[in-house]
Design an enzyme around this catalytic site. Sequence first.
Site, short mmCIF file in Angstrom:
data_model
loop_
_atom_site.label_atom_id
_atom_site.label_comp_id
_atom_site.label_asym_id
_atom_site.label_seq_id
_atom_site.Cartn_x
_atom_site.Cartn_y
_atom_site.Cartn_z
CE LYS A 1 4.54 11.36 6.31
NZ LYS A 1 5.05 10.62 5.16
CG ASP B 1 3.47 8.40 2.86
OD1 ASP B 1 3.31 9.23 1.95
OD2 ASP B 1 3.62 8.72 4.06
#
Length: 272
Positions: free
Chosen positions: A67, A104
């Site tokens: 990420k 997220d």
Amino acid sequence: MTRRVCVLGHPIRHSLSPALHNRWIAARGLDARYDAIDPGDADGFRAFVEGRLRTEFVGANVTLPFKTLALALADTASDRARAIGAANLLTVTADGNLRADNTDGPGFRAALTDALGDRPLGRVRIVGAGGAAPAIIWACQKLEASRIEIANRTAEKAIVLASRFDIDAISFEQIADDLEAVDVLVNTTALGLPGSPPFPLDPSTMRPGSLVCDIVPSAHPTPLLLAARASNLTVLDGLPMLVHQAIPSFTAWFGGSPPDAEAAIAFLRGAS
Ligand code: ATR
């Protein structure tokens, strides 16, 4: 031509994202396909993103451990991706650029909001300062937690995050202290999962109605969540967060109205 999207991670075979997105693709009647792809290591990830992703795909989700690298490789990034320091969503724009976003953080915020109803977030204690923690902190700050504490086995990592987000670092030995004053407890570590040591905290002294969250996306409750439920605490697993990060991903690639979150969570509870 079939529009392709994927999730990139290592390992990736247990990801629930393909089942979720392909269900939405079918429901909308789109000519599209979502695959799980393991690029191996950072070099493999970089090669895939610089090559095939830009030419063959309309976008991708990104999961551990790529990420941070995903954010670095993108041409542009949303403010929230930069604030969190990681991207779980890449979109190939019409002019061929790669745009990074982080859903997220918003995903956890939506899951928390649903779990809390009208209640304010209050005092939050986060255990673990690994890759998942920044998005959790971001969400708790957006929801105006009255206090956010973070503890990590390797204290330095908690101290770094505490300083970056202006929250409080506490020692790992303190995670069970003053639990009656903690409104929301979040486990972001693998502790309590099969193959890992147990989560070293008994939540039974938290006030009834307080929230205990384990962000592992599985319908099988962890021992921490079982203990919390037995003490009449509100519990939250990682499936609502997974669905709420997937919805803005789907919309970024395909447009249109977001899929129904509750139905998707129920589907994953049956499938996982
Ligand atoms: P990253 O996201 O950085 O790759 P991670 O594996 O997602 O790392 O993070 C794992 C988290 O679980 C970390 O907070 C880790 O603590 P350390 O930073 O001290 O490694 C935590 N963790 C893993 N195993 C643990 C254990 N046995 N006891 C306590 N914490 C543990």
